[in-house]
Design a protein around this motif. Structure first.
Motif, PDB file in Angstrom:
ATOM      1  N   GLY A  85      16.033   3.643   0.205  1.00  0.00           N
ATOM      2  CA  GLY A  85      14.930   2.733  -0.110  1.00  0.00           C
ATOM      3  C   GLY A  85      15.399   1.368  -0.564  1.00  0.00           C
ATOM      4  O   GLY A  85      16.221   1.253  -1.467  1.00  0.00           O
ATOM      5  N   ARG A 112       5.732   6.203   3.844  1.00  0.00           N
ATOM      6  CA  ARG A 112       5.062   4.943   3.547  1.00  0.00           C
ATOM      7  C   ARG A 112       5.730   4.283   2.350  1.00  0.00           C
ATOM      8  O   ARG A 112       6.481   4.914   1.622  1.00  0.00           O
ATOM      9  CB  ARG A 112       3.583   5.199   3.253  1.00  0.00           C
ATOM     10  N   GLY A 113       5.447   3.000   2.180  1.00  0.00           N
ATOM     11  CA  GLY A 113       6.063   2.274   1.078  1.00  0.00           C
ATOM     12  C   GLY A 113       5.441   2.639  -0.262  1.00  0.00           C
ATOM     13  O   GLY A 113       4.291   3.038  -0.339  1.00  0.00           O
ATOM     14  N   THR A 117       9.570  -0.930  -2.696  1.00  0.00           N
ATOM     15  CA  THR A 117      10.180  -0.614  -1.406  1.00  0.00           C
ATOM     16  C   THR A 117       9.121  -0.405  -0.325  1.00  0.00           C
ATOM     17  O   THR A 117       8.014   0.051  -0.603  1.00  0.00           O
ATOM     18  CB  THR A 117      11.060   0.659  -1.487  1.00  0.00           C
ATOM     19  N   GLY A 118       9.496  -0.733   0.899  1.00  0.00           N
ATOM     20  CA  GLY A 118       8.574  -0.591   2.019  1.00  0.00           C
ATOM     21  C   GLY A 118       8.790   0.722   2.750  1.00  0.00           C
ATOM     22  O   GLY A 118       9.718   1.467   2.455  1.00  0.00           O
ATOM     23  N   GLY A 119       7.911   1.032   3.705  1.00  0.00           N
ATOM     24  CA  GLY A 119       8.049   2.251   4.494  1.00  0.00           C
ATOM     25  C   GLY A 119       7.827   1.963   5.971  1.00  0.00           C
ATOM     26  O   GLY A 119       6.988   1.136   6.337  1.00  0.00           O
ATOM     27  N   LYS A 123       4.885  -0.299   8.470  1.00  0.00           N
ATOM     28  CA  LYS A 123       5.323  -1.403   9.339  1.00  0.00           C
ATOM     29  C   LYS A 123       4.840  -1.180  10.771  1.00  0.00           C
ATOM     30  O   LYS A 123       4.306  -2.081  11.418  1.00  0.00           O
ATOM     31  CB  LYS A 123       6.851  -1.527   9.294  1.00  0.00           C
ATOM     32  N   ASN A 249       5.170  -6.085   5.946  1.00  0.00           N
ATOM     33  CA  ASN A 249       5.116  -5.190   7.102  1.00  0.00           C
ATOM     34  C   ASN A 249       5.189  -5.878   8.471  1.00  0.00           C
ATOM     35  O   ASN A 249       6.173  -5.740   9.186  1.00  0.00           O
ATOM     36  CB  ASN A 249       3.890  -4.305   6.966  1.00  0.00           C
ATOM     37  N   GLY A 364       2.576  -4.109  -0.494  1.00  0.00           N
ATOM     38  CA  GLY A 364       2.991  -2.765  -0.898  1.00  0.00           C
ATOM     39  C   GLY A 364       1.977  -2.107  -1.808  1.00  0.00           C
ATOM     40  O   GLY A 364       0.902  -2.656  -2.069  1.00  0.00           O
TER      41      GLY A 364
END
Ligand code: URA
Ligand code: CA
Length: 435
Positions: A85, A112-113, A117-119, A123, A249, A364
């Motif tokens: 992450g 997913r985020g 942190t993103g996921g 995106k 994203n 996020g």
């Protein structure tokens, strides 16, 4: 067996047996063991730790708490990657089509985020119509047909981790080596790949703030993977500044597309080549990691990687017009430059706070149920080591709400550290851990 006895045993620093670990995971998943006893055990493990045998047993028990994905209908050696992450970490979007373009099956479950942190799933949803809610059958068919599919984690995969992670999150027991590695590796192993390449992040924007911690986590996870029959390699990489330029994203999707067309940020490409070459080598498609790297570069040069991304987006219902013309991806109403108020060298960019600033813009989630705004985020214009003059643009804010631009501006300025001397370089890749 009594849960009380297990808690006392671990509290006193003793080792739990395989049966005791199975008893706990089974009972907790079923709802027979209450949260208060499970949290007491988590806290005892936090302080007294687990040895390797206990950690492997815990991982196995978690895998067995639910369904596992059977990928045996997919031909070839299946590879997967996992990042612990980061901020602006667009690697999966770039890397998976590159590896798949070499004919290697990539069957990936993504998340997913959350927080800074993103996921990957969020995106990908930047493409209109794109769906990660595909059936297991379609998932397997897609991998057989085009070598690449990404789906969300199904509810019945490692249910023990869903309960335990939520409990640890509110009881101050996340940061334990055995608990983190069993949580990550149980999910990876249950998702069925033959080989796993882990990207263990280190630095301000990562779980592990220093190299020693990151190396311990990496070698524990590699050890678990190998003991449970999966070829496992861990790359330890820098997360002391965001990766690439884009954080958010659709902004990261755009960055990924540029990278696959040969115009991406250097650090993002380098990390993709490092992780990817290990995936290709483990899949036995190259004689050496060096050769694998050349093959991966070839997928950008001959256009096969971007073509693979196109096939993948199409197969999961996404609109590829947005890939051909990235201006059709979700776009924010306001794009505002953030200008430096001094001159010097960028010595640090606090990744976690940049991630949080993007989250506050809507990119996020502060908590699990929150909705994300795919269009918004931050695009860095200067990175560590760059020189700046007063008035130079450090970054751009992409926002849909005029009201939150000032605070984002303030946050970005606070988290860009500018000094008179150029700081020494921090490596992007610290180490690669193999058995
Ligand atoms: N990510 C996970 O999936 N589990 C942990 O325990 C920590 C990070
Ligand atoms: Ca990025």
């Amino acid at each position: 067996m009594k849960m009380y006895d297990l808690i006392v045993k671990k509290r006193n620093g003793e080792e739990l047996s395989t049966d005791e670990i199975n008893y706990f995971i089974h009972g907790y998943t079923k709802g027979d063991i209450p949260d208060y006893q499970a949290s007491a055990l988590m806290m005892a493990i936090y302080f007294q730790k687990m040895n390797m045998r206990e950690t492997v047993d815990l991982t196995k028990a978690m895998i067995n708490s639910g369904d596992t994905l059977n990928l045996s209908k997919i031909q070839g050696i299946k590879v997967d990657k996992h990042s612990t992450g980061g901020v602006g970490d667009t690697t999966s979007l770039v890397l998976t089509p590159m590896v798949a373009a070499l004919g290697i099956p990539v069957a990936k479950m993504s998340g997913r985020g959350l927080g800074h942190t993103g996921g990957t799933i969020d995106k990908l949803e930047s493409f209109n119509g794109f769906s990660v809610e595909i059936s297991e059958k379609q998932f397997i068919n897609n991998v057989n047909n085009i070598k690449l599919a990404i789906m969300g984690q199904t509810a019945d995969l490692v249910p023990a981790d869903k309960k335990l992670y939520a409990l640890r999150d509110v009881t101050g027991t996340v940061e334990n080596l055995s608990l983190i590695s069993s949580s990550i590796m149980s999910k990876k192993i249950a998702s069925g790949a033959d080989c796993i390449v882990l990207d263990v992040k280190v630095g301000d924007g990562a779980f592990m703030k220093n190299y020693e911690q990151a190396e311990k986590l990496a070698s524990t996870m590699v050890d678990i993977g190998e003991r449970l029959g999966r070829k496992t390699v861990a790359v330890i990489s820098d997360m002391d500044q965001p990766l690439g330029f884009a954080v958010g994203n659709a902004l990261e999707v755009k960055e990924a597309i540029h990278t696959l067309k040969g115009n991406g940020p250097k650090d993002l490409l380098e990390l993709c080549l490092t992780i990817g070459s290990n995936m290709v080598f483990l899949a036995k498609k190259a004689e050496s990691v060096e050769q694998a790297r050349e093959m991966l570069l070839g997928t950008i040069e001959d256009g096969s990687a971007i073509k693979k991304l196109r096939e993948f987006i199409t197969a999961q219902g996404g609109d590829v017009n947005q890939l051909d013309n990235t201006d059709l991806l979700p776009r924010a109403r306001y794009i505002v430059p953030v200008k430096s108020d001094r001159s010097g060298y960028i010595s640090k960019i606090y990744a976690q706070n940049i991630g949080l600033a993007a989250m506050e813009l809507g990119a996020g989630r502060a908590t699990k149920g929150d909705k994300v705004d795919l269009a918004v985020g931050i695009v860095l214009n200067k990175k560590r080591g760059d020189s700046v003059n007063t008035g130079d643009i450090l970054a751009y804010i992409h926002s849909n709400d005029e009201g939150n631009i000032d605070i984002a501006q303030k946050r970005i300025l606070e988290n860009y550290i500018i000094s008179q001397e150029k700081a020494s370089d921090i490596p992007l890749i610290y180490n690669i851990i193999r058995k």
